[in-house]
Design an enzyme around this catalytic site. Structure first.
Site, PDB file in Angstrom:
ATOM      1  N   PHE A  98      -1.824  -4.834 -27.033  1.00 14.86           N
ATOM      2  CA  PHE A  98      -0.478  -5.011 -26.544  1.00 14.86           C
ATOM      3  C   PHE A  98      -0.077  -3.591 -25.950  1.00 14.86           C
ATOM      4  O   PHE A  98      -0.080  -2.382 -26.340  1.00 14.86           O
ATOM      5  CB  PHE A  98       0.554  -5.055 -27.618  1.00 14.86           C
ATOM      6  CG  PHE A  98       1.882  -5.442 -26.992  1.00 14.86           C
ATOM      7  CD1 PHE A  98       2.139  -6.561 -26.191  1.00 14.86           C
ATOM      8  CD2 PHE A  98       3.037  -4.777 -27.352  1.00 14.86           C
ATOM      9  CE1 PHE A  98       3.616  -6.781 -25.343  1.00 14.86           C
ATOM     10  CE2 PHE A  98       4.380  -4.931 -27.151  1.00 14.86           C
ATOM     11  CZ  PHE A  98       4.507  -6.040 -26.110  1.00 14.86           C
ATOM     12  N   HIS A 125       3.775  -9.503 -38.668  1.00 12.62           N
ATOM     13  CA  HIS A 125       3.099  -8.273 -38.293  1.00 12.62           C
ATOM     14  C   HIS A 125       2.103  -7.619 -39.392  1.00 12.62           C
ATOM     15  O   HIS A 125       2.526  -7.892 -40.568  1.00 12.62           O
ATOM     16  CB  HIS A 125       4.212  -7.218 -38.062  1.00 12.62           C
ATOM     17  CG  HIS A 125       4.940  -7.400 -36.893  1.00 12.62           C
ATOM     18  ND1 HIS A 125       4.330  -7.514 -35.584  1.00 12.62           N
ATOM     19  CD2 HIS A 125       6.248  -7.843 -36.799  1.00 12.62           C
ATOM     20  CE1 HIS A 125       5.479  -7.635 -34.913  1.00 12.62           C
ATOM     21  NE2 HIS A 125       6.517  -8.010 -35.502  1.00 12.62           N
ATOM     22  N   GLN A 178       3.115 -13.794 -25.631  1.00  2.51           N
ATOM     23  CA  GLN A 178       3.662 -14.352 -24.537  1.00  2.51           C
ATOM     24  C   GLN A 178       2.616 -15.033 -23.416  1.00  2.51           C
ATOM     25  O   GLN A 178       2.517 -16.398 -23.226  1.00  2.51           O
ATOM     26  CB  GLN A 178       4.601 -13.468 -23.547  1.00  2.51           C
ATOM     27  CG  GLN A 178       5.681 -13.074 -24.308  1.00  2.51           C
ATOM     28  CD  GLN A 178       5.746 -12.047 -25.176  1.00  2.51           C
ATOM     29  OE1 GLN A 178       4.682 -11.616 -25.691  1.00  2.51           O
ATOM     30  NE2 GLN A 178       7.059 -11.243 -25.187  1.00  2.51           N
ATOM     31  N   ASN A 199       6.000 -13.520 -34.720  1.00  2.00           N
ATOM     32  CA  ASN A 199       4.864 -12.846 -35.158  1.00  2.00           C
ATOM     33  C   ASN A 199       4.959 -12.279 -36.704  1.00  2.00           C
ATOM     34  O   ASN A 199       6.091 -12.134 -37.142  1.00  2.00           O
ATOM     35  CB  ASN A 199       4.754 -11.324 -34.657  1.00  2.00           C
ATOM     36  CG  ASN A 199       4.757 -11.149 -33.295  1.00  2.00           C
ATOM     37  OD1 ASN A 199       6.036 -11.219 -32.677  1.00  2.00           O
ATOM     38  ND2 ASN A 199       3.909 -10.713 -32.569  1.00  2.00           N
ATOM     39  N   THR A 202      24.957 -43.342 -46.870  1.00  2.00           N
ATOM     40  CA  THR A 202      23.749 -42.388 -46.725  1.00  2.00           C
ATOM     41  C   THR A 202      22.849 -42.885 -48.114  1.00  2.00           C
ATOM     42  O   THR A 202      21.505 -42.836 -47.757  1.00  2.00           O
ATOM     43  CB  THR A 202      24.125 -40.894 -46.600  1.00  2.00           C
ATOM     44  OG1 THR A 202      24.608 -40.661 -48.014  1.00  2.00           O
ATOM     45  CG2 THR A 202      25.154 -40.622 -45.558  1.00  2.00           C
ATOM     46  N   ASP A 203      23.617 -43.338 -48.891  1.00  2.00           N
ATOM     47  CA  ASP A 203      22.642 -43.837 -50.004  1.00  2.00           C
ATOM     48  C   ASP A 203      21.757 -44.779 -49.652  1.00  2.00           C
ATOM     49  O   ASP A 203      20.528 -45.185 -49.929  1.00  2.00           O
ATOM     50  CB  ASP A 203      23.402 -43.855 -51.180  1.00  2.00           C
ATOM     51  CG  ASP A 203      22.591 -44.439 -52.577  1.00  2.00           C
ATOM     52  OD1 ASP A 203      21.902 -43.331 -53.104  1.00  2.00           O
ATOM     53  OD2 ASP A 203      22.495 -45.148 -53.075  1.00  2.00           O
ATOM     54  N   LYS A 217      21.181 -39.512 -44.365  1.00  2.49           N
ATOM     55  CA  LYS A 217      20.664 -38.815 -45.165  1.00  2.49           C
ATOM     56  C   LYS A 217      19.377 -37.910 -44.747  1.00  2.49           C
ATOM     57  O   LYS A 217      18.554 -38.025 -44.186  1.00  2.49           O
ATOM     58  CB  LYS A 217      20.088 -39.778 -46.238  1.00  2.49           C
ATOM     59  CG  LYS A 217      20.117 -39.618 -47.668  1.00  2.49           C
ATOM     60  CD  LYS A 217      21.394 -39.084 -48.357  1.00  2.49           C
ATOM     61  CE  LYS A 217      21.409 -39.567 -49.697  1.00  2.49           C
ATOM     62  NZ  LYS A 217      22.754 -39.510 -50.158  1.00  2.49           N
ATOM     63  N   ARG A 251      -5.671  -4.886 -32.380  1.00  2.63           N
ATOM     64  CA  ARG A 251      -4.853  -5.177 -33.323  1.00  2.63           C
ATOM     65  C   ARG A 251      -5.123  -6.557 -34.195  1.00  2.63           C
ATOM     66  O   ARG A 251      -5.811  -7.361 -33.416  1.00  2.63           O
ATOM     67  CB  ARG A 251      -3.380  -5.098 -32.859  1.00  2.63           C
ATOM     68  CG  ARG A 251      -2.941  -6.316 -31.785  1.00  2.63           C
ATOM     69  CD  ARG A 251      -1.700  -6.311 -31.354  1.00  2.63           C
ATOM     70  NE  ARG A 251      -1.359  -7.384 -30.563  1.00  2.63           N
ATOM     71  CZ  ARG A 251      -0.041  -7.900 -30.252  1.00  2.63           C
ATOM     72  NH1 ARG A 251       1.169  -7.068 -30.602  1.00  2.63           N
ATOM     73  NH2 ARG A 251       0.266  -8.761 -29.293  1.00  2.63           N
TER      74      ARG A 251
HETATM   75  O1  LIG Z   1       2.691  -9.977 -28.286  1.00  2.00           O
HETATM   76  C1  LIG Z   1       3.436  -9.167 -28.509  1.00  2.00           C
HETATM   77  N1  LIG Z   1       4.649  -9.336 -27.450  1.00  2.00           N
HETATM   78  C2  LIG Z   1       5.950  -8.711 -27.751  1.00  2.00           C
HETATM   79  O2  LIG Z   1       6.762  -8.779 -26.903  1.00  2.00           O
HETATM   80  C3  LIG Z   1       6.069  -7.614 -28.590  1.00  2.00           C
HETATM   81  N2  LIG Z   1       6.900  -6.861 -28.757  1.00  2.00           N
HETATM   82  C4  LIG Z   1       6.339  -5.745 -29.867  1.00  2.00           C
HETATM   83  O3  LIG Z   1       6.777  -4.790 -30.335  1.00  2.00           O
HETATM   84  N3  LIG Z   1       4.985  -6.364 -30.291  1.00  2.00           N
HETATM   85  C5  LIG Z   1       4.600  -7.375 -29.447  1.00  2.00           C
HETATM   86  N4  LIG Z   1       3.523  -8.017 -29.196  1.00  2.00           N
END
Ligand SMILES: O=c1[nH]c(=O)c2[nH]c(=O)[nH]c2[nH]1
Length: 329
Positions: free
Chosen positions: A198, A294, A266, A292, A94-95, A48, A215
């Protein structure tokens, strides 16, 4: 009210059912024509999902609330017959599994989603000897106690959304088997307004993104951590969780004054994974996922006679980067 079938009534219901199945099979135009069984059943379970429960613990005037959304999955080799032989006799509906969640909510003394999941697994394995294994997911909606002029309210809470604490538990019948527990958090939504850039990524004819040393970096983080062998059934889940949460935020933001610079999501989530493993010795690995969110610079300010000074952004969440890693000892 509990309805009980007498033995005789149960036997006659079963006989009627068996006769019905036999007649379906013998009827060439009946529904069983659809069953040609040319292929083997490769895998199966049933359970469930989305069972929602709020527990209010009133052991003192200060109440404690736990809101859980639970999914159960039952495993038994004999359940292949439910799929291939139309044989429901040993099937835990499942009930019934849904009702189990509420019974365990009433009886369990667990204070964490992991402990609640383990108690549900134990209950099901104890009640139903035909089960070989049980899996339970518990997602905890987080209610935060209201503070009134610095005084914690006895029974007032506000909801922390969209963050959810998660636990996945698997327990097998073999008593020597420790539960396999995977703890986690999802929807942990974080934003830093500086200390992120970045740059130096591959540039080719398809690249439009301008490099930046400044950013906004935001993501809806999800993490799942596993425990070292032998620890999963015994650790203090809530203090491990508190340590993980602390390191997720520490690694993302750095110290309150000045923060920490991120060259990419990353690199940041790898650093977070390392921080978690060094702060929480019972954890064997952690997986982190960071779509992300954005915040795009509103550069058209220039065309409107204003200057963009890292101060006006357009929030978007589609499409989103999808960056994931697993860090292990
Ligand atoms: O921290 C980031 N990693 C990415 O791989 C990536 N690619 C992207 O367009 N912006 C970012 N920012």
């Amino acid at each position: 009210m509990l309805r009980r079938l007498s033995l005789a009534a149960a036997a006659s219901a079963l006989a009627a059912h068996t006769a019905h199945r036999a007649s379906c099979r013998s009827n060439p135009d009946g529904i069983t024509k659809l069953r040609h069984q040319d292929y083997s059943l490769a895998d199966h379970n049933h359970g469930k999902a989305r069972v929602r429960v709020l527990r209010v613990r009133r052991e003192s005037a200060t109440h404690i609330v736990q809101e859980y959304t639970v999914a159960t999955r039952l495993f038994s080799p004999i359940y292949s017959a439910v799929f291939t032989e139309e044989d429901n006799r040993a099937l835990v509906a499942t009930d019934t599994q849904k009702n189990t969640v509420y019974i365990v909510a009433k009886r369990s003394s667990a204070t964490t989603p992991e402990g609640f999941g383990i108690d549900i697994c134990r209950h099901l394995l104890h009640e139903y000897p035909m089960l070989s294994a049980v899996e339970v997911d518990v997602n905890e909606t987080i209610w935060q106690r209201v503070m009134n002029d610095g005084v914690p309210h006895e029974h007032g809470f506000t909801k922390v959304t969209p963050e959810v604490n998660t636990a996945r538990v698997r327990l097998t019948r073999d008593e020597k088997d420790q539960p396999v527990v995977v703890s986690g958090v999802k929807g942990l939504t974080v934003l830093k307004t500086t200390q992120s850039g970045f740059t130096e990524y591959l540039q080719d004819k398809y690249t439009l993104l301008p490099p930046t040393y400044e950013r906004c970096m935001a993501t809806e983080m999800a993490a799942e951590w596993r425990y070292l062998p032998g620890k999963a059934g015994t650790v203090d889940y809530s203090s491990v969780r508190a340590e993980v949460n602390k390191q997720l935020l520490n690694g993302y933001f750095g110290p309150s004054k000045g923060g920490v610079y991120s060259v990419s999501l990353q690199a940041t989530i790898y650093d977070i994974g390392c921080l978690v493993l060094s702060a929480a010795p019972d954890i064997s690995s952690i997986s982190i996922s960071t779509p992300n969110l954005h915040y795009l610079p509103f550069r058209s300010l220039e065309a409107l006679g204003e200057k963009f000074e890292d101060d006006v952004f357009i929030p978007t969440n589609e499409p989103s980067g999808s960056i994931q890693c697993k860090v292990a000892r």
